[in-house]
Design an enzyme around this catalytic site. Structure first.
Site, PDB file in Angstrom:
ATOM      1  N   ARG A 173       0.832  -1.222   0.000  1.00 17.60           N
ATOM      2  CA  ARG A 173       0.000   0.000   0.000  1.00 17.60           C
ATOM      3  C   ARG A 173       0.861   1.264   0.000  1.00 17.60           C
ATOM      4  O   ARG A 173       0.536   2.255   0.664  1.00 17.60           O
ATOM      5  CB  ARG A 173      -0.925   0.025   1.225  1.00 17.60           C
ATOM      6  CG  ARG A 173      -2.011  -1.026   1.234  1.00 17.60           C
ATOM      7  CD  ARG A 173      -2.966  -0.897   0.073  1.00 17.60           C
ATOM      8  NE  ARG A 173      -4.146  -1.729   0.246  1.00 17.60           N
ATOM      9  CZ  ARG A 173      -4.219  -3.005  -0.082  1.00 17.60           C
ATOM     10  NH1 ARG A 173      -3.175  -3.615  -0.633  1.00 17.60           N
ATOM     11  NH2 ARG A 173      -5.340  -3.672   0.102  1.00 17.60           N
ATOM     12  N   SER A 246     -10.833  -0.471   2.951  1.00 23.04           N
ATOM     13  CA  SER A 246     -10.040  -0.542   4.185  1.00 23.04           C
ATOM     14  C   SER A 246      -9.614   0.864   4.569  1.00 23.04           C
ATOM     15  O   SER A 246      -8.973   1.547   3.783  1.00 23.04           O
ATOM     16  CB  SER A 246      -8.760  -1.349   3.968  1.00 23.04           C
ATOM     17  OG  SER A 246      -9.054  -2.673   3.636  1.00 23.04           O
ATOM     18  N   GLU A 342      -5.114   4.045   5.452  1.00 21.38           N
ATOM     19  CA  GLU A 342      -4.820   3.729   4.049  1.00 21.38           C
ATOM     20  C   GLU A 342      -5.222   4.884   3.134  1.00 21.38           C
ATOM     21  O   GLU A 342      -4.439   5.293   2.277  1.00 21.38           O
ATOM     22  CB  GLU A 342      -5.530   2.423   3.664  1.00 21.38           C
ATOM     23  CG  GLU A 342      -5.179   1.982   2.275  1.00 21.38           C
ATOM     24  CD  GLU A 342      -6.025   0.833   1.787  1.00 21.38           C
ATOM     25  OE1 GLU A 342      -5.734  -0.294   2.171  1.00 21.38           O
ATOM     26  OE2 GLU A 342      -6.950   1.079   1.002  1.00 21.38           O
TER      27      GLU A 342
HETATM   28  N1  EPU Z   1     -10.938 -10.134  10.347  1.00 22.03           N
HETATM   29  C1  EPU Z   1     -11.486  -9.840  11.568  1.00 22.03           C
HETATM   30  N2  EPU Z   1     -12.600  -9.038  11.619  1.00 22.03           N
HETATM   31  C2  EPU Z   1     -13.169  -8.531  10.507  1.00 22.03           C
HETATM   32  C3  EPU Z   1     -12.596  -8.820   9.252  1.00 22.03           C
HETATM   33  C4  EPU Z   1     -11.482  -9.629   9.193  1.00 22.03           C
HETATM   34  O1  EPU Z   1     -11.008 -10.277  12.609  1.00 22.03           O
HETATM   35  O2  EPU Z   1     -14.157  -7.803  10.648  1.00 22.03           O
HETATM   36  C5  EPU Z   1      -9.744 -10.994  10.303  1.00 22.03           C
HETATM   37  C6  EPU Z   1     -10.133 -12.408   9.932  1.00 22.03           C
HETATM   38  O3  EPU Z   1      -9.352 -13.306  10.672  1.00 22.03           O
HETATM   39  C7  EPU Z   1      -9.747 -12.503   8.477  1.00 22.03           C
HETATM   40  C8  EPU Z   1      -8.526 -11.611   8.419  1.00 22.03           C
HETATM   41  O4  EPU Z   1      -8.837 -10.551   9.320  1.00 22.03           O
HETATM   42  O5  EPU Z   1      -9.438 -13.800   8.121  1.00 22.03           O
HETATM   43  C9  EPU Z   1      -8.241 -11.068   7.049  1.00 22.03           C
HETATM   44  O6  EPU Z   1      -9.397 -10.425   6.520  1.00 22.03           O
HETATM   45  P1  EPU Z   1      -9.506 -10.088   4.963  1.00 22.03           P
HETATM   46  O7  EPU Z   1      -9.292 -11.308   4.151  1.00 22.03           O
HETATM   47  O8  EPU Z   1     -10.756  -9.341   4.725  1.00 22.03           O
HETATM   48  O9  EPU Z   1      -8.212  -9.182   4.697  1.00 22.03           O
HETATM   49  P2  EPU Z   1      -7.686  -7.836   5.363  1.00 22.03           P
HETATM   50  O10 EPU Z   1      -6.260  -8.033   5.672  1.00 22.03           O
HETATM   51  O11 EPU Z   1      -8.569  -7.397   6.458  1.00 22.03           O
HETATM   52  C10 EPU Z   1      -6.863  -6.898   3.077  1.00 22.03           C
HETATM   53  C11 EPU Z   1      -6.947  -5.623   2.285  1.00 22.03           C
HETATM   54  C12 EPU Z   1      -8.281  -5.517   1.566  1.00 22.03           C
HETATM   55  C13 EPU Z   1      -8.455  -6.724   0.668  1.00 22.03           C
HETATM   56  C14 EPU Z   1      -8.378  -7.985   1.543  1.00 22.03           C
HETATM   57  C15 EPU Z   1      -8.456  -9.246   0.712  1.00 22.03           C
HETATM   58  C16 EPU Z   1      -5.549  -4.067   3.521  1.00 22.03           C
HETATM   59  C17 EPU Z   1      -5.513  -2.828   4.365  1.00 22.03           C
HETATM   60  N3  EPU Z   1      -6.769  -4.482   3.167  1.00 22.03           N
HETATM   61  O12 EPU Z   1      -7.822  -6.812   4.131  1.00 22.03           O
HETATM   62  O13 EPU Z   1      -8.201  -4.362   0.741  1.00 22.03           O
HETATM   63  O14 EPU Z   1      -9.691  -6.700  -0.021  1.00 22.03           O
HETATM   64  O15 EPU Z   1      -7.108  -8.001   2.229  1.00 22.03           O
HETATM   65  O16 EPU Z   1      -7.281  -9.420   0.010  1.00 22.03           O
HETATM   66  O17 EPU Z   1      -4.497  -4.611   3.201  1.00 22.03           O
HETATM   67  C18 EPU Z   1      -8.654  -2.041   0.600  1.00 22.03           C
HETATM   68  O18 EPU Z   1      -7.433  -1.889   0.523  1.00 22.03           O
HETATM   69  O19 EPU Z   1      -9.458  -1.072   0.556  1.00 22.03           O
HETATM   70  C19 EPU Z   1      -9.175  -3.388   0.775  1.00 22.03           C
HETATM   71  C20 EPU Z   1     -10.475  -3.638   0.955  1.00 22.03           C
END
Ligand code: EPU
Length: 346
Positions: A173, A246, A342
């Site tokens: 990012r 995010s 972000e």
């Molecule tokens: N989780 C929670 N609570 C929640 C959501 C998630 O505890 O409400 C935990 C869960 O354990 C889940 C883990 O977080 O398994 C990962 O969640 P997710 O797969 O949604 O990934 P993220 O790391 O939260 C990142 C990106 C997203 C992208 C997803 C999928 C960043 C800041 N965000 O989110 O990107 O869609 O991975 O690859 O790196 C964005 O940048 O706007 C965005 C949406």
């Protein structure tokens, strides 16, 4: 107040322009001057106006990665340029895309043409020009892998600059465009896409989704469809509720810090990077701090995904920012970890 609108040929100037429909958090701020740019070649002329030169400059794509905490006392450049140029070279297709094209439209077009690579990045809001700035990423892929170069107007050197992938200094990012804010105005992105490549199926949920779809030999468009299903289930739609995806980055900490936190909180969700450092799930930290689904006035954290700051209706930018800072303070207090935003906070 009625906004005055003047067509300058290649760009349109609007005074005291409302920005509510130009940012996905739906903050009703205004810009002293808004310039809708349809021809990037006119940028030098536009930037030379005394009114533009003197004030602040904010470049806007779809406004999907932006929190406006108040009115913009300066010029907002809305990049509305269009165009795609394709060059075939053996197995690699080089595609130059104007900054104002919608990212998701471009991804769908590439899939329709049979080019591979961008399937995991489908349905990300925003423009093509914004994609390299924060190096958009999702489901195990980052745009950096497919960017050959970025064309930009260099406001410091007052010339067109071509930045190679290396010049862009891409990281999680992050890019040179964030390190030198205000210097470059991205005008086009040149991608290099293969006809075939190894599909990324390892990110949590993709394989399960493909099984649910009954697909055992996935093509890129199957992966795209799986990602559309996953995103639609997890992330609130900005057309329905104001949000900027995010709002927080997943914090990266030294292994010793990660290990200590994991001992104290065995349920902590984290990934180890190639460099040995830990990436912590900010969503987990925020949910464990009790903020998921919490609302204060019209500002809140989504009940679907804890990383997403939402505007339930009439929240001002200042209210949204105050709420986000409360979340950050609470996470720091509880876990000793600082969160970074972000989106660009203006
Ligand atoms: N989780 C929670 N609570 C929640 C959501 C998630 O505890 O409400 C935990 C869960 O354990 C889940 C883990 O977080 O398994 C990962 O969640 P997710 O797969 O949604 O990934 P993220 O790391 O939260 C990142 C990106 C997203 C992208 C997803 C999928 C960043 C800041 N965000 O989110 O990107 O869609 O991975 O690859 O790196 C964005 O940048 O706007 C965005 C949406």
């Amino acid at each position: 107040m009625v906004a005055e609108r003047v067509d300058m040929g290649g760009y349109t100037l609007i005074e005291n322009a409302p920005l509510g429909a130009r940012n996905t958090l739906r903050v009703n701020a205004r810009a002293r001057l808004l310039a809708e740019v349809r021809d990037a070649a006119k940028l030098p002329e536009l930037l030379d106006f005394p009114a533009v030169r003197q004030g602040k400059l904010l470049v806007l794509g779809e406004g999907s990665n932006l929190l406006l905490t108040g009115d913009v006392d300066g010029t907002v450049l809305a990049m509305a340029t269009r165009g795609v140029q394709v060059e075939q070279e053996g197995d690699v297709t080089r595609i130059a895309v104007a900054a104002g094209e919608r990212w998701d439209d471009f991804v769908r077009w590439t899939l329709g043409q049979g080019y591979a690579g961008l399937e995991n990045l489908i349905l990300i809001p925003g423009t093509v020009g914004a994609a390299p700035i924060q190096n958009i990423g999702a489901y195990g892929a980052e745009v950096a892998e497919f960017v050959e170069s970025v064309e930009a107007w260099d406001t410091r050197e007052r010339r067109v600059a071509i930045l190679t992938r290396r010049d862009c200094a891409f990281a999680y990012r992050d890019s040179v465009f964030k390190h030198e804010p205000g210097r470059y105005i991205v005008t086009a992105v040149r991608f290099a896409l293969p006809r075939t490549h190894a599909l990324r199926l390892d990110y949590a949920g993709i394989r399960e989704e493909l099984v649910r779809m009954g697909v055992d030999k996935p093509a890129p468009f199957h992966v795209a469809e799986a990602v559309v299903h996953l995103r639609s289930r997890k992330l609130p739609d900005p057309a329905v509720i104001g949000n900027a995806g995010s709002f927080f980055k997943n914090p990266i900490v030294d292994a010793s810090v990660g290990e200590a936190l994991k001992r104290e909180h065995p349920e902590l969700v984290a990934w180890t990077g190639a460099d040995g450092r830990w990436k912590l799930s900010a969503a987990w930290l925020i949910e464990a701090s009790g903020f998921k689904g919490v609302r204060e006035g019209d500002a809140g954290i989504s009940n679907r995904h804890a990383l997403v700051l939402v505007n339930h209706g009439q929240a001002t930018g200042a209210e949204l920012w105050a709420f986000a800072q409360r979340v950050m303070a609470e996470v720091r207090e509880k876990f000793g970890v600082g969160l970074e935003t972000e989106p660009v906070v203006v």
